[in-house]
Write a protein that holds these residues in place. Structure first.
Motif, short mmCIF file in Angstrom:
data_model
loop_
_atom_site.label_atom_id
_atom_site.label_comp_id
_atom_site.label_asym_id
_atom_site.label_seq_id
_atom_site.Cartn_x
_atom_site.Cartn_y
_atom_site.Cartn_z
N ARG A 244 0.83 -1.22 0.00
CA ARG A 244 0.00 0.00 0.00
C ARG A 244 0.86 1.26 0.00
N ALA A 245 1.92 1.25 0.78
CA ALA A 245 2.81 2.42 0.82
C ALA A 245 3.39 2.69 -0.57
N ASP A 246 3.85 1.65 -1.24
CA ASP A 246 4.39 1.81 -2.59
C ASP A 246 3.34 2.38 -3.53
N ALA A 247 2.10 1.89 -3.42
CA ALA A 247 1.02 2.37 -4.29
C ALA A 247 0.71 3.84 -4.01
N LEU A 248 0.73 4.23 -2.74
CA LEU A 248 0.46 5.63 -2.39
C LEU A 248 1.58 6.54 -2.88
N PHE A 249 2.82 6.08 -2.76
CA PHE A 249 3.95 6.86 -3.32
C PHE A 249 3.79 7.00 -4.83
N SER A 250 3.44 5.92 -5.49
CA SER A 250 3.27 5.96 -6.95
C SER A 250 2.16 6.91 -7.38
N ALA A 251 1.13 7.04 -6.55
CA ALA A 251 0.01 7.93 -6.87
C ALA A 251 0.34 9.40 -6.60
N GLY A 252 1.42 9.66 -5.83
CA GLY A 252 1.82 11.05 -5.59
C GLY A 252 2.07 11.44 -4.15
N ALA A 253 1.93 10.50 -3.22
CA ALA A 253 2.25 10.84 -1.82
C ALA A 253 3.73 11.19 -1.71
N GLN A 254 4.03 12.20 -0.93
CA GLN A 254 5.42 12.60 -0.73
C GLN A 254 6.05 11.86 0.43
N GLN A 255 5.21 11.43 1.38
CA GLN A 255 5.66 10.66 2.53
C GLN A 255 4.54 9.70 2.89
N VAL A 256 4.89 8.64 3.59
CA VAL A 256 3.89 7.69 4.07
C VAL A 256 4.19 7.41 5.54
N ILE A 257 3.14 7.43 6.36
CA ILE A 257 3.28 7.15 7.79
C ILE A 257 2.42 5.95 8.16
N GLU A 258 2.83 5.28 9.26
CA GLU A 258 2.08 4.13 9.76
C GLU A 258 1.33 4.45 11.04
#
Length: 141
Positions: free
Chosen positions: A111-125
């Motif tokens: 999911r993190a990879d998918a969110l980065f690919s969609a344009g997220a600049q950072q991902v948090i848990e």
């Protein structure tokens, strides 16, 4: 939410869900006190015509209502359509969230990879990680 409120950081809830569903969810999570009606925006109910994410309309509407420059806003999203809406709206900082308890550890990475690919600049848990991103002074651990 207390951190945002206590530090006078303006925030809003921007969702595809109906206002009725959002009210029920906030009540069940005991978060109603943090979200006055004027800070809740539904792509289903707050717009003249429903225009859900990934369209940017609800983000643009929320920014206008909050009298905020959309490029100064931050979005926290857990879905690809939400990230795409934030990108299309021109949100200045876009953070993905993969901390739901229903998400397995293996799925978090995907999911993190998918969110980065969609344009997220950072991902948090964890939502507490957000505080470090908002603080003018880095939070040391």
């Amino acid at each position: 939410m207390s951190y945002l409120r206590d530090n006078a950081i303006e925030y809003a809830l921007v969702s595809n869900s109906s206002l009725q569903r959002l009210s029920a969810c906030l009540g069940a999570a005991q978060l109603t006190k943090y979200f006055p009606t004027e800070q809740i925006f539904s792509a289903n109910d707050s717009l003249p015509v429903a225009r859900p994410k990934p369209l940017p309309d609800i983000y643009l509407h929320a920014a206008r209502c909050m009298e905020a420059d959309v490029s100064d806003c931050l979005a926290i999203e857990d879905s690809i359509s939400g990230i795409k809406a934030a990108v299309a709206a021109g949100i200045g900082q876009i953070i993905g969230y993969v901390g739901g308890t229903h998400i397995s550890n293996d799925e978090r990475i995907i999911r993190a990879d998918a969110l980065f690919s969609a344009g997220a600049q950072q991902v948090i848990e964890q939502m507490q990680d957000l505080i470090g991103l908002l603080s003018p002074t880095p939070v040391l651990r």
